[in-house]
Enzyme design. Sequence first.
Site, mmCIF file in Angstrom:
data_model
loop_
_atom_site.group_PDB
_atom_site.id
_atom_site.type_symbol
_atom_site.label_atom_id
_atom_site.label_comp_id
_atom_site.label_asym_id
_atom_site.label_seq_id
_atom_site.Cartn_x
_atom_site.Cartn_y
_atom_site.Cartn_z
ATOM 1 N N LYS A 57 0.848 -1.198 0.000
ATOM 2 C CA LYS A 57 0.000 0.000 0.000
ATOM 3 C C LYS A 57 0.881 1.244 0.000
ATOM 4 O O LYS A 57 0.624 2.198 -0.733
ATOM 5 C CB LYS A 57 -0.933 -0.006 1.219
ATOM 6 C CG LYS A 57 -2.061 -1.014 1.073
ATOM 7 C CD LYS A 57 -2.820 -1.275 2.362
ATOM 8 C CE LYS A 57 -3.808 -2.415 2.157
ATOM 9 N NZ LYS A 57 -4.460 -2.856 3.382
ATOM 10 N N GLN A 101 -4.844 -1.630 9.573
ATOM 11 C CA GLN A 101 -4.616 -2.921 8.926
ATOM 12 C C GLN A 101 -5.140 -4.045 9.822
ATOM 13 O O GLN A 101 -4.745 -4.162 10.976
ATOM 14 C CB GLN A 101 -3.103 -3.091 8.648
ATOM 15 C CG GLN A 101 -2.759 -4.356 7.877
ATOM 16 C CD GLN A 101 -3.311 -4.371 6.456
ATOM 17 O OE1 GLN A 101 -3.284 -3.358 5.761
ATOM 18 N NE2 GLN A 101 -3.824 -5.515 6.019
ATOM 19 N N ASP A 124 -10.948 2.792 4.028
ATOM 20 C CA ASP A 124 -11.304 1.381 3.849
ATOM 21 C C ASP A 124 -12.813 1.172 3.742
ATOM 22 O O ASP A 124 -13.267 0.056 3.510
ATOM 23 C CB ASP A 124 -10.774 0.590 5.059
ATOM 24 C CG ASP A 124 -9.901 -0.563 4.616
ATOM 25 O OD1 ASP A 124 -9.797 -0.797 3.401
ATOM 26 O OD2 ASP A 124 -9.331 -1.240 5.499
#
Length: 291
Positions: A57, A101, A124
């Site tokens: 990422k 994460q 997200d």
Amino acid sequence: MLSYAAKILDGKALAQKIQLQLKERIQALEPKIGRPPGLAVIMVGDNPASAVYVRNKERACEKVGIASFGRHFPTQTSYEELKQVIEALNQDSRVDGILVQLPLPDHLDAVALLHTIHPDKDADGLHPTNLGRLVRTESGLRSCTPAGVMRLLQEYKIELSGKHAVVVGRSILVGKPLALMLLEENATVTIAHSRTQDLGSITRQADILVAAVGRPNLIAADMVKPGAVVVDVGINRVEKDGESRLVGDVDFNTVAEVAKYITPVPGGIGPMTVAILLSNTVESYEKKVLG
Ligand SMILES: NC(=O)c1ccc[n+]([C@@H]2O[C@H](COP(=O)([O-])OP(=O)(O)OC[C@H]3O[C@@H](n4cnc5c(N)ncnc54)[C@H](OP(=O)(O)O)[C@@H]3O)[C@@H](O)[C@H]2O)c1
């Protein structure tokens, strides 16, 4: 290179195209806004798979011109400490997207922590506000993996309206939001899960079959309707002949002989997820300034 009956839905190529478009968009916006977009990826602990995802990422951010504000915390970090970090990032005007994460170490409540991210910085798309907007078909940040599946289907002009889509898996991360997105495009949607009886009889009805389970080769050729579109979200690490490699939930070699379209693993939904994450960050950046 082996050739299959099915056409490959090339997520890697599309992700590169999206990243190039984002880079150009950022180059055009940055002089007006006076700073690059910023994404903060928070990682806790030392899960090796998570470390690879976070690195990917951050590399992708660098490629398109997004500044990374990522931080890596030791496993024993407390909930309160992380909450304070997220609250500071919510206030930080250089940061447009915040991502925690997953998975987190067992002592941390992931859901509670996700709630502390400001919905407008929820890169997200997992905050209840954004999931609620999805349920209501209002615009908002969409979860990256399901949105990546939808964008890939759109790129290949896969007809969804009136088609029967079967999603195997009902997680909040993938299966559930994806089912809603397919519904939004007027597919008739069935969701299967671990308690579904005779899974093959359900999957064989699918014009569009999505596997988001986490079981290597769960979907075999005899579970797929000839001519179906098969999307493999699964990422499973398996050992074969002393080597470790990644496979999906779909038995690619046999299913590619009966499907019309299929996504590979790797190179399918994985890169699309990253592309949508970047895209969500740029969307928040643009929106803050341009309204
Ligand atoms: N490509 C990407 O970027 C990306 C992103 C996220 C996840 N993934 C991968 O996608 C997979 C799924 O991830 P997830 O987070 O959704 O996993 P998850 O939270 O573990 O959910 C798995 C789902 O599969 C269902 N399931 C388990 N065994 C089954 C079986 N034998 N038959 C039918 N359904 C079954 C479970 O049913 P129950 O609800 O009944 O338990 C659950 O709904 C994993 O391999 C993950 O690594 C990939």
